[in-house]
Scaffold this motif. Sequence first.
Motif, PDB file in Angstrom:
ATOM      1  N   THR A  58       0.829  -1.211   0.000  1.00 34.66           N
ATOM      2  CA  THR A  58       0.000   0.000   0.000  1.00 34.66           C
ATOM      3  C   THR A  58       0.864   1.264   0.000  1.00 34.66           C
ATOM      4  OG1 THR A  58      -0.066   0.122   2.391  1.00 34.66           O
ATOM      5  CG2 THR A  58      -1.812  -1.180   1.316  1.00 34.66           C
ATOM      6  N   ALA A  82       0.475   3.635   2.119  1.00 34.51           N
ATOM      7  CA  ALA A  82       0.817   3.861   3.536  1.00 34.51           C
ATOM      8  C   ALA A  82       2.060   3.067   3.927  1.00 34.51           C
ATOM      9  CB  ALA A  82      -0.362   3.480   4.432  1.00 34.51           C
ATOM     10  N   TYR A  83       2.130   1.807   3.487  1.00 31.48           N
ATOM     11  CA  TYR A  83       3.288   0.970   3.811  1.00 31.48           C
ATOM     12  C   TYR A  83       4.569   1.582   3.251  1.00 31.48           C
ATOM     13  CZ  TYR A  83       6.495  -2.985   3.936  1.00 31.48           C
ATOM     14  OH  TYR A  83       7.591  -3.783   4.161  1.00 31.48           O
ATOM     15  N   ARG A 141       5.425   4.663   5.317  1.00 28.90           N
ATOM     16  CA  ARG A 141       5.790   4.327   6.701  1.00 28.90           C
ATOM     17  C   ARG A 141       7.174   3.671   6.789  1.00 28.90           C
ATOM     18  NH1 ARG A 141       1.139   2.473   8.614  1.00 28.90           N
ATOM     19  NH2 ARG A 141       0.545   4.117  10.060  1.00 28.90           N
ATOM     20  N   SER A 200       2.675   7.500  12.995  1.00 35.72           N
ATOM     21  CA  SER A 200       1.207   7.415  13.082  1.00 35.72           C
ATOM     22  C   SER A 200       0.590   7.795  11.738  1.00 35.72           C
ATOM     23  CB  SER A 200       0.709   8.381  14.152  1.00 35.72           C
ATOM     24  OG  SER A 200       0.911   9.712  13.718  1.00 35.72           O
ATOM     25  N   ASP A 201      -0.709   7.496  11.597  1.00 34.44           N
ATOM     26  CA  ASP A 201      -1.417   7.854  10.361  1.00 34.44           C
ATOM     27  C   ASP A 201      -1.373   9.362  10.124  1.00 34.44           C
ATOM     28  OD1 ASP A 201      -1.975   5.216  10.077  1.00 34.44           O
ATOM     29  OD2 ASP A 201      -4.095   5.351  10.624  1.00 34.44           O
ATOM     30  N   ALA A 202      -1.509  10.113  11.219  1.00 35.19           N
ATOM     31  CA  ALA A 202      -1.504  11.569  11.088  1.00 35.19           C
ATOM     32  C   ALA A 202      -0.154  12.067  10.574  1.00 35.19           C
ATOM     33  CB  ALA A 202      -1.819  12.214  12.434  1.00 35.19           C
ATOM     34  N   ILE A 209       1.903  10.373   8.736  1.00 36.07           N
ATOM     35  CA  ILE A 209       2.011   9.978   7.326  1.00 36.07           C
ATOM     36  C   ILE A 209       1.272  10.988   6.453  1.00 36.07           C
ATOM     37  CG2 ILE A 209       1.207   8.260   5.646  1.00 36.07           C
ATOM     38  CD1 ILE A 209       2.127   6.128   7.548  1.00 36.07           C
ATOM     39  N   GLU A 210       0.084  11.380   6.912  1.00 33.83           N
ATOM     40  CA  GLU A 210      -0.680  12.339   6.121  1.00 33.83           C
ATOM     41  C   GLU A 210       0.047  13.681   6.034  1.00 33.83           C
ATOM     42  OE1 GLU A 210      -4.902  12.410   6.898  1.00 33.83           O
ATOM     43  OE2 GLU A 210      -5.017  14.392   5.936  1.00 33.83           O
ATOM     44  N   LYS A 238      -6.056  10.940  -1.280  1.00 34.13           N
ATOM     45  CA  LYS A 238      -7.400  10.921  -0.678  1.00 34.13           C
ATOM     46  C   LYS A 238      -8.483  10.667  -1.712  1.00 34.13           C
ATOM     47  CE  LYS A 238      -6.164  13.994   3.062  1.00 34.13           C
ATOM     48  NZ  LYS A 238      -6.149  15.434   3.310  1.00 34.13           N
ATOM     49  N   TYR A 288      -5.148   5.770   1.346  1.00 34.62           N
ATOM     50  CA  TYR A 288      -3.796   5.353   1.734  1.00 34.62           C
ATOM     51  C   TYR A 288      -3.605   3.838   1.661  1.00 34.62           C
ATOM     52  CZ  TYR A 288      -2.561  10.055   3.107  1.00 34.62           C
ATOM     53  OH  TYR A 288      -2.253  11.386   3.069  1.00 34.62           O
ATOM     54  N   ASN A 289      -4.728   3.095   1.605  1.00 34.00           N
ATOM     55  CA  ASN A 289      -4.611   1.632   1.536  1.00 34.00           C
ATOM     56  C   ASN A 289      -4.552   1.105   0.104  1.00 34.00           C
ATOM     57  OD1 ASN A 289      -4.603   1.265   4.355  1.00 34.00           O
ATOM     58  ND2 ASN A 289      -6.828   1.593   4.392  1.00 34.00           N
TER      59      ASN A 289
END
Length: 228
Positions: free
Chosen positions: A92, A94-95, A98, A105-107, A109-110, A123, A129-130
């Motif tokens: 993903t 996100a991965y 990260r 955290s997700d925040a 990353i954003e 978005k 993000y997935n």
Amino acid sequence: GAIVFKDVHFHYDPDRPILKGVSFEVPAGKTVAVVGPSGAGKSTISRLLYRFYDVQQGSITIDGQDVRDVTQKSLRAGIGMVPQDTVLFNDTIAYNIRYGRPGASDAEIEQATEVAQIARFIKELPDGYNTKVGERGLKLSGGEKQRVAIARTVLKAPPILILDEATSALDTTTEHEIQSALDVVSKNRTTLVIAHRLSTVVNADEIIVLKGGEIAERGSHSVLLEQN
Ligand code: ADP
Ligand code: ADP
């Protein structure tokens, strides 16, 4: 993170010297760009700093410490490298971001994607993000991949940054967008920029022109423009 190259000599093949006594300094928090024709040895400089290879003569130090005296792992932990062609994990978005700092955290990353100017694009994807990227997922453009790599680097927040032709594979519009993201990331960070063209390194504190493995000229962007 001051970087000092002192009388660096390097060859891949003993019959063909690539760097013939290169000395320069990137003061802590400053940006120095190395420009020059193809084959001049520019990328070799970044590879030596990231320690893909060791110098045969001379030295490279970071904050006074020879890069040969630290483990490759700890050396690289302090360096963020944005290459010309980013290869992403088949996972993903996100991965992939990260990876820069596994505990993020997700925040966070954003936030990193905001700096890299890719947050809105992500978005708007059905899975956000997935979304899976790479060969078995969404095909990202060169500029989008570069921005994922930049977000990863923002998250890693390394004291030293190497931008190795980070925008040279992109079209002009995308190049300008990525450049502005990179300007934010490199601010107050010791940054070594490798570039083909003088036009992409306007904001560097010093520019070094490498020719035939030697420093042919050095100076500010405006001074070099006048001379060339
Ligand atoms: P630049 O980034 O300025 O185009 P490089 O540092 O990539 O130049 O390469 C400098 C020279 O070293 C080139 O002539 C290139 O062919 C040669 N070179 C680069 N990598 C290797 C390698 N792994 N083995 C042998 N020669 C190499
Ligand atoms: P680190 O020592 O920080 O784990 P590496 O030296 O393994 O980093 O890799 C340098 C950078 O290259 C990483 O920060 C990551 O951005 C990227 N990278 C490494 N391996 C891969 C891979 N298989 N796919 C995508 N990116 C990768």
